[in-house]
Motif scaffolding. Sequence first.
Motif, PDB file in Angstrom:
ATOM      1  N   SER A  62      29.861  44.729  34.013  1.00  0.00           N
ATOM      2  CA  SER A  62      29.645  45.754  35.154  1.00  0.00           C
ATOM      3  C   SER A  62      30.387  45.782  36.176  1.00  0.00           C
ATOM      4  CB  SER A  62      28.172  44.897  35.674  1.00  0.00           C
ATOM      5  OG  SER A  62      28.606  43.640  36.381  1.00  0.00           O
ATOM      6  N   ALA A  63      31.553  45.098  36.389  1.00  0.00           N
ATOM      7  CA  ALA A  63      32.555  45.460  36.915  1.00  0.00           C
ATOM      8  C   ALA A  63      33.210  46.638  36.487  1.00  0.00           C
ATOM      9  CB  ALA A  63      33.708  44.281  37.295  1.00  0.00           C
ATOM     10  N   VAL A  64      33.551  47.614  37.398  1.00  0.00           N
ATOM     11  CA  VAL A  64      34.003  48.873  37.036  1.00  0.00           C
ATOM     12  C   VAL A  64      35.658  48.933  37.667  1.00  0.00           C
ATOM     13  CG1 VAL A  64      34.143  51.470  37.168  1.00  0.00           C
ATOM     14  CG2 VAL A  64      31.781  50.024  36.996  1.00  0.00           C
ATOM     15  N   GLY A  65      36.482  49.181  36.532  1.00  0.00           N
ATOM     16  CA  GLY A  65      37.930  49.410  37.203  1.00  0.00           C
ATOM     17  C   GLY A  65      38.856  48.312  36.766  1.00  0.00           C
ATOM     18  N   LEU A  66      39.900  48.576  36.731  1.00  0.00           N
ATOM     19  CA  LEU A  66      40.925  47.516  36.032  1.00  0.00           C
ATOM     20  C   LEU A  66      41.164  46.448  37.161  1.00  0.00           C
ATOM     21  CD1 LEU A  66      42.949  46.774  34.031  1.00  0.00           C
ATOM     22  CD2 LEU A  66      44.928  48.066  35.340  1.00  0.00           C
ATOM     23  N   PRO A  67      40.987  45.227  36.974  1.00  0.00           N
ATOM     24  CA  PRO A  67      41.027  43.910  37.739  1.00  0.00           C
ATOM     25  C   PRO A  67      42.240  43.985  37.983  1.00  0.00           C
ATOM     26  CG  PRO A  67      39.766  43.371  35.905  1.00  0.00           C
ATOM     27  CD  PRO A  67      40.318  44.687  35.671  1.00  0.00           C
ATOM     28  N   ARG A  68      42.377  43.336  39.605  1.00  0.00           N
ATOM     29  CA  ARG A  68      43.750  43.200  40.121  1.00  0.00           C
ATOM     30  C   ARG A  68      43.675  41.741  40.626  1.00  0.00           C
ATOM     31  NH1 ARG A  68      47.810  46.734  40.033  1.00  0.00           N
ATOM     32  NH2 ARG A  68      46.959  48.821  39.440  1.00  0.00           N
ATOM     33  N   PRO A  69      43.747  40.683  39.618  1.00  0.00           N
ATOM     34  CA  PRO A  69      43.772  39.249  39.972  1.00  0.00           C
ATOM     35  C   PRO A  69      44.781  38.745  41.017  1.00  0.00           C
ATOM     36  CG  PRO A  69      43.954  39.642  37.528  1.00  0.00           C
ATOM     37  CD  PRO A  69      44.390  41.067  38.312  1.00  0.00           C
ATOM     38  N   ALA A  70      44.242  37.941  41.854  1.00  0.00           N
ATOM     39  CA  ALA A  70      44.756  37.376  43.030  1.00  0.00           C
ATOM     40  C   ALA A  70      45.167  36.067  42.509  1.00  0.00           C
ATOM     41  CB  ALA A  70      44.137  37.150  44.227  1.00  0.00           C
ATOM     42  N   PRO A  71      46.370  35.355  43.120  1.00  0.00           N
ATOM     43  CA  PRO A  71      46.955  34.115  42.825  1.00  0.00           C
ATOM     44  C   PRO A  71      45.730  33.036  42.801  1.00  0.00           C
ATOM     45  CG  PRO A  71      48.566  35.232  44.236  1.00  0.00           C
ATOM     46  CD  PRO A  71      47.128  36.095  44.136  1.00  0.00           C
ATOM     47  N   SER A  72      44.778  33.156  43.657  1.00  0.00           N
ATOM     48  CA  SER A  72      43.623  32.328  43.965  1.00  0.00           C
ATOM     49  C   SER A  72      42.867  32.349  42.836  1.00  0.00           C
ATOM     50  CB  SER A  72      43.071  32.482  45.441  1.00  0.00           C
ATOM     51  OG  SER A  72      42.535  33.626  45.329  1.00  0.00           O
ATOM     52  N   GLN A  73      42.774  33.165  42.074  1.00  0.00           N
ATOM     53  CA  GLN A  73      41.821  33.469  40.940  1.00  0.00           C
ATOM     54  C   GLN A  73      42.191  32.755  39.513  1.00  0.00           C
ATOM     55  OE1 GLN A  73      41.719  37.799  41.570  1.00  0.00           O
ATOM     56  NE2 GLN A  73      39.234  37.422  41.357  1.00  0.00           N
ATOM     57  N   PHE A  74      43.495  32.107  39.738  1.00  0.00           N
ATOM     58  CA  PHE A  74      44.035  31.248  38.618  1.00  0.00           C
ATOM     59  C   PHE A  74      43.722  29.963  38.423  1.00  0.00           C
ATOM     60  CE2 PHE A  74      46.134  35.435  38.334  1.00  0.00           C
ATOM     61  CZ  PHE A  74      46.302  35.758  36.993  1.00  0.00           C
ATOM     62  N   SER A  75      43.457  29.476  37.340  1.00  0.00           N
ATOM     63  CA  SER A  75      43.278  27.948  37.277  1.00  0.00           C
ATOM     64  C   SER A  75      43.758  27.341  35.805  1.00  0.00           C
ATOM     65  CB  SER A  75      41.686  27.633  37.517  1.00  0.00           C
ATOM     66  OG  SER A  75      41.360  26.479  37.105  1.00  0.00           O
ATOM     67  N   PRO A  76      44.292  26.018  36.130  1.00  0.00           N
ATOM     68  CA  PRO A  76      44.595  25.486  34.600  1.00  0.00           C
ATOM     69  C   PRO A  76      43.452  25.315  33.866  1.00  0.00           C
ATOM     70  CG  PRO A  76      45.476  24.571  36.457  1.00  0.00           C
ATOM     71  CD  PRO A  76      44.926  25.270  37.222  1.00  0.00           C
ATOM     72  N   GLY A  77      42.168  25.054  34.305  1.00  0.00           N
ATOM     73  CA  GLY A  77      41.050  24.865  33.618  1.00  0.00           C
ATOM     74  C   GLY A  77      40.433  26.096  33.279  1.00  0.00           C
TER      75      GLY A  77
END
Length: 149
Positions: free
Chosen positions: A79-94
Amino acid sequence: MRIAGMQVRLPPGWEVRGRRQAPSVANRKGNALVHCATVSMPAERGDFGSGVVTLLGPDDVFVSLFEYDPEARGARLFSAVGLPRPAPSQFSPGALQRPLPGQSGGQWFFSLSGRAFCLHVVLGSHARRNASCTRLSALLDGLSIGADA
């Protein structure tokens, strides 16, 4: 590189490989799969980076852009529209299917140009995710997705 209505302009230090997957339905085009990495990629790679992510150093990034069947477009997952722009806080080793020491990852499902995708990203170092996200942003700036030709 151009594949299936997508155009990738690479920043320096990146490699790209793309292909169409085998069709999941007879008489239909296969979906697009694009891999980008800051390391040299082997010819044999899994859809989400097996065979590549073990090669990542602390400053490296691997990206898989995986297209799903047209029927997925209306699913809530996309449902999200458009190419994501991941932020550093959205990354996780898990977030990694097979965690490797120090690495970090994330995946985002979205739709664009009437198509459903997963953007799967593995960073060589969770501790250096700020710098890696800068590299990732430069790659995403050069990516355009149109209707499948």
